[in-house]
Design an enzyme around this catalytic site. Structure first.
Site, short mmCIF file in Angstrom:
data_model
loop_
_atom_site.label_atom_id
_atom_site.label_comp_id
_atom_site.label_asym_id
_atom_site.label_seq_id
_atom_site.Cartn_x
_atom_site.Cartn_y
_atom_site.Cartn_z
N GLY A 121 0.84 -1.20 0.00
CA GLY A 121 0.00 0.00 0.00
C GLY A 121 0.87 1.24 0.00
N GLU A 137 8.11 2.86 8.89
CA GLU A 137 8.37 4.11 8.17
C GLU A 137 9.74 4.69 8.52
OE1 GLU A 137 5.28 6.01 6.65
OE2 GLU A 137 3.70 4.94 7.69
MO1 MOS Z 1 1.46 5.02 5.24
S1 MOS Z 1 2.47 6.36 4.03
O1 MOS Z 1 1.53 6.02 6.64
O2 MOS Z 1 -0.14 4.91 4.66
#
Ligand code: MOS
Length: 754
Positions: A238, A720
């Site tokens: 995603g 992330e």
């Molecule tokens: Mo992710 S870029 O935090 O959906």
């Protein structure tokens, strides 16, 4: 209690299934009488539709429907997800003859077969009245918005007086850094299969946000949300592009209702570049002022980032850059530039990737200016107190990441002078950079039912995009219940089990893990109570001294009883428990807000502390001086993500993040076409991403120290932070190798020539 699974290098619980091709992704699904839909993209940069001729398309054998703005349902407005709504942008498909940007759908063809739909899509004729548009940050017609004024929630990050401190600083770096547009490009195309049964709609879609899509569909279609179900058991990547409702979901739903059959809509790769968000182009000014000792006294981070005409996508990079170091005077602010594209949005480390390319490049420049080692400069400016709020950090092990990384990399052998390290004539460069990412938590309700068959059925909020949340949650449940992972059946990504949070921001495991652990803990307590009650096999035993392992409850005196047998004795089919505790700082209505599909989170600022995840990257690049193309031969990255829950999938996340770093540093850029609008390289042949040959020897390590203040599991986010700073480490290594400071990504060969 035995802790066999948490932190162990256990394989993915869905690994074998995936290798065997068993999971059904939305695009794989085949339903009886299913029709296929193909969107037709607008071919002007902006403008209006003067007229359309769909008669030729309608004559293609097998065509069932051609939807245009002339016959499309009028949709109710659904807000932009980062402005209190559920949609990837507020602009909805086929609602008028206005073309907001090149590539937006102007028609949807529905046919018996995909082939017929494609053929007819080419036979939809559109007359446009083109209008001027802007797709570049500096283009005429681009409109500037001061973020903090337009969106007070996204305030500036300020401490002390940065401008004054900068003007008095002995050593100053003040530079501009540019990061390009990028597209997420998950392997699984954006897909939806919509299926109506009477007035009930089921949508199968690989999404990071099943609840948000469900609620968004109900709003857009004007129907009761109780009649809509969205199922997203597996997502083929995603990276932010599937974190709210996109046009394909609502178009598939409308088409299916019209033709009275299930409709599958798989957005073609070229249209995915327009059918969801992308990372906005941004320009960063970073100014750092230091004393000759290396103490940094001033920091300024100003960002100009693109957004769309119809939405304001805020840029919050300074949330993290402002407190990466203990800089007493800091000012972080953003300006948004309205351009004629779809609304940009989240792409893995959405703000931090670019923000840290800028900050960590500037830190490297400052280290050279000061004549200091860049690792030492960073550790000397470390802090345990957040300079913005004055609150303590929960657990912050950035310094340890830097120190361990330096040791593993062999940093002490580096000679500081650019172009000073060579091997067989090849320039070798070593660079370092750090990264941070906010620790956030979203509301999760976890429920577990442990049956007399010894199988635990669990539901929780979350979506499996490949990152490993399913594995992490199963390992936690297995440990807590003394079962094997195979005995846990976990349902996530089903809007019928609300709230399914938007699975993003690296908050999944830290949000759902503690809740599922609590639910399992309640079941364990209930089992101990049952087992030690009067007339039961462990009668009189102190529940506190009991152990649950391998499906059995064991007492210190050697007595034991299996769970299955115990439930039979108690006349129970199952025991169940639910946890809906809220993390500190979440509003009391958090569960109901999240159940409406709304962004509902707390962090990185909590009532008593501030939390970030951290990483340190060490990169080695090799550059042939005659053909100056940088290759990343080696990286060492050390992560502080709190407790590592699923070592296998966490490690894999780090590798993935580093590959993204290589892509960002050297390859990736979505090119725009200033003459015709839209994106030029809207395919994965021309949108360059790293391949195996671009990836050197990468080493990953974790500090693995639990953060018990952040949550009872002690886990912080990992997905992330791993790509934050990676591009800067590579860029800094390129400078060390070549003496060329490239301040504009990607660092392609032409920027190193001459
Ligand atoms: Mo992710 S870029 O935090 O959906």
């Amino acid at each position: 209690m035995n802790r066999n699974h948490i932190g162990a290098d256990a394989q993915r619980v869905d690994g074998v299934d995936k290798v065997m091709g068993r999971p059904i992704f939305a695009a794989d699904l085949i339903l009886p009488r299913m029709a296929h839909a193909v969107p037709v993209p607008a071919a002007v940069g902006k403008g209006r539709i003067l007229g359309m001729d769909v008669s030729e398309a309608e004559r293609v054998p097998g065509v069932l429907l051609v939807l245009t703005h002339q016959n499309m349902d009028l949709l109710k407005p659904v807000g932009f997800v980062f402005a209190g709504g559920q949609a990837i942008q507020s602009h909805q498909p086929l609602q008028s003859n206005v073309i907001a940007y090149r590539g937006e759908p102007v028609a949807l063809v529905v046919a018996e077969s995909l082939e017929a739909a494609w053929e007819a899509a080419y036979r939809v004729h559109v007359d446009y009245v083109p209008e001027p548009f802007a797709v570049e940050l500096d283009a005429p017609g681009a409109e500037t918005v001061v973020q903090a004024a337009a969106l007070p929630w996204f305030h500036d990050f300020v401490s002390g007086d940065a401008d004054k401190a900068l003007s008095g600083a002995a050593v100053v770096v003040d530079q501009s850094y540019t990061t390009p547009r990028q597209h997420q490009n998950p392997i699984e195309l954006h897909s939806a299969v919509a299926d109506w049964e009477g007035d009930r709609l089921t949508v199968h879609e690989g999404t990071q946000a099943s609840q948000t899509v469900q609620q968004g569909l109900a709003i857009a279609l004007g129907i009761d949300p109780g009649k809509v179900r969205v199922l997203s058991p597996y997502v083929g990547g995603g990276f932010g592009s599937k974190n709210s409702m996109c046009f394909h979901s609502v178009m598939a739903a409308v088409a299916s209702r019209r033709v009275g059959r299930p409709v599958k809509l798989v957005v073609p790769r070229a249209q995915v570049f327009y059918g969801t968000s992308f990372r906005p182009a941004a320009r960063h000014r970073i100014a750092l002022g230091a004393e000759p000792s290396g103490r940094i006294v001033a920091g300024i981070h100003e960002t100009r980032a693109q957004t769309s005409r119809h939405d304001l996508f805020p840029f919050t990079g300074a949330e993290t850059t402002s407190r990466m170091y203990g800089i007493p005077n800091f000012r972080g602010a953003a300006t948004l530039i309205r351009l004629d594209t779809q609304t940009p949005g989240f792409m893995r480390a959405p703000f931090e990737m670019g923000a840290f390319f800028a900050l960590e490049s500037a830190m490297d420049e400052l280290a050279y200016r000061l004549g200091q080692d860049p690792v030492a400069l960073r550790t000397a400016n470390d802090t345990q107190v957040d300079p913005i709020t004055g609150k303590p950090y929960s657990v912050r092990r950035l310094k340890e990441c830097l120190q361990r990384g330096a040791e593993r990399f062999g940093w002490a052998r580096r000679t500081a002078e650019p172009r000073s390290m060579r091997e067989n004539g090849t320039l070798v460069g070593w660079g370092v950079a750090a990264g941070g990412y906010p620790g956030a938590v979203v509301p999760v309700v976890a429920a577990i039912r442990l049956g007399v068959d010894g199988v635990a059925h669990a539901t929780a909020g979350g979506h499996e995009m490949g990152q490993g949340i399913r594995t992490a949650l199963v390992l936690v449940t297995a440990d807590e219940l003394g079962l094997q992972p195979e005995q846990i059946r976990l349902t996530i990504g089903d809007s019928n089990a609300p709230p399914q949070h938007i699975t993003a921001g690296a908050w999944g495991t830290a949000s759902a893990g503690p809740r599922i652990q609590e639910a399992a803990g309640d079941i364990r307590a209930r089992l101990f109570e049952l087992a030690s009650a009067k007339d039961r096999p462990l009668a009189g035993a102190d529940p506190a001294g009991l152990e649950l392992r391998n499906g059995r409850i064991e007492a210190p005196d050697g007595r034991a009883i299996g769970i299955t047998e115990l439930l039979r004795l108690a006349g129970l089919e199952y025991v169940d428990a639910e946890s809906h505790q809220l993390a500190p700082g979440l509003p009391p209505d958090a569960v109901s807000r999240a159940s409406k599909g709304l962004v509902t989170l707390v962090g990185p600022e909590f009532p008593d502390f501030v939390t970030f995840s951290y990483i340190a990257h060490f990169a080695e690049v090799r550059v042939d001086p005659r053909v100056p193309r940088a290759r990343v031969s080696r990286m060492v990255s050390v992560v502080d993500c709190g407790r590592v829950v699923s070592r296998r999938t966490a490690t894999s996340q780090v590798y993935g993040g580093l590959v993204w770093g290589v892509g960002a540093a050297l390859l990736e850029e979505t090119e725009v076409d200033p003459r015709f609008g839209g994106f030029l390289n809207n395919n994965i042949a021309e949108y360059q991403v790293p391949v195996n040959g671009d990836i050197g020897n990468f080493e990953v390590d974790f500090i693995d120290e639990p953060d018990p203040q952040f949550n009872s599991l002690g886990a912080k986010g990992v997905g992330e932070v791993v790509s934050v700073g990676a591009a800067a480490a590579i860029a800094n290594a390129v400078f060390h190798a070549t003496g060329k400071r490239v301040r504009e990504l990607p660092i392609r060969i032409e920027k190193l020539l001459g």
